[in-house]
Design a protein around this motif. Sequence first.
Motif, short mmCIF file in Angstrom:
data_model
loop_
_atom_site.label_atom_id
_atom_site.label_comp_id
_atom_site.label_asym_id
_atom_site.label_seq_id
_atom_site.Cartn_x
_atom_site.Cartn_y
_atom_site.Cartn_z
N CYS A 150 -6.48 29.77 37.00
CA CYS A 150 -6.06 29.11 38.24
C CYS A 150 -6.25 27.59 38.18
O CYS A 150 -5.80 26.89 39.08
CB CYS A 150 -6.87 29.67 39.41
N GLY A 151 -6.93 27.12 37.15
CA GLY A 151 -7.15 25.69 37.00
C GLY A 151 -8.31 25.15 37.83
O GLY A 151 -8.43 23.95 38.02
N TRP A 152 -9.17 26.05 38.30
CA TRP A 152 -10.33 25.63 39.08
C TRP A 152 -11.49 25.30 38.15
O TRP A 152 -11.76 26.02 37.20
CB TRP A 152 -10.78 26.72 40.04
N THR A 153 -12.20 24.24 38.44
CA THR A 153 -13.41 23.91 37.69
C THR A 153 -14.59 24.63 38.32
O THR A 153 -14.50 25.15 39.45
CB THR A 153 -13.69 22.40 37.71
N GLN A 154 -15.70 24.63 37.62
CA GLN A 154 -16.91 25.22 38.20
C GLN A 154 -17.35 24.40 39.41
O GLN A 154 -17.87 24.95 40.37
CB GLN A 154 -18.01 25.32 37.15
N GLN A 155 -17.10 23.11 39.39
CA GLN A 155 -17.43 22.28 40.55
C GLN A 155 -16.57 22.66 41.76
O GLN A 155 -17.06 22.74 42.87
CB GLN A 155 -17.24 20.79 40.23
N ASP A 156 -15.27 22.93 41.51
CA ASP A 156 -14.40 23.38 42.60
C ASP A 156 -14.95 24.65 43.23
O ASP A 156 -15.00 24.78 44.46
CB ASP A 156 -12.98 23.68 42.08
N MET A 157 -15.35 25.60 42.38
CA MET A 157 -15.87 26.87 42.87
C MET A 157 -17.18 26.66 43.62
O MET A 157 -17.41 27.28 44.67
CB MET A 157 -16.06 27.85 41.72
N ALA A 158 -18.03 25.80 43.10
CA ALA A 158 -19.31 25.52 43.75
C ALA A 158 -19.08 24.99 45.16
O ALA A 158 -19.70 25.45 46.13
CB ALA A 158 -20.11 24.52 42.92
N GLU A 159 -18.17 24.05 45.29
CA GLU A 159 -17.88 23.47 46.60
C GLU A 159 -17.29 24.51 47.54
O GLU A 159 -17.65 24.58 48.72
CB GLU A 159 -16.94 22.28 46.45
N PHE A 160 -16.39 25.35 47.03
CA PHE A 160 -15.75 26.36 47.85
C PHE A 160 -16.76 27.38 48.37
O PHE A 160 -16.66 27.85 49.49
CB PHE A 160 -14.64 27.05 47.04
N LEU A 161 -17.75 27.73 47.54
CA LEU A 161 -18.76 28.72 47.91
C LEU A 161 -19.95 28.10 48.63
O LEU A 161 -20.86 28.82 49.07
CB LEU A 161 -19.23 29.48 46.68
N GLY A 162 -19.99 26.77 48.72
CA GLY A 162 -21.08 26.10 49.42
C GLY A 162 -22.32 25.87 48.59
O GLY A 162 -23.40 25.65 49.13
#
Length: 71
Positions: free
Chosen positions: A16-28
């Motif tokens: 999906c092109g998401w970074t781990q930082q993207d996921m971290a922010e999305f999950l809080g």
Amino acid sequence: MEVINLAFIAKRRAECGWTQQDMAEFLGFKNASAYQKYEKGEYAFKAIHLPILARKLGCDLQDLFYNRQVF
């Protein structure tokens, strides 16, 4: 026994092109290193995280699991 498929989560995130930082922010989470510990299995995803992950990764909730045979 159903087990969270961490390899699928990591693979799908990359697709999906998401970074781990993207996921971290999305999950809080505070940062990517906190998220990485979940993705590597050092911490366990909580039930509340799973529908959020499925939505972010564009998959069904069931896709986050695999069936492990217990003998």
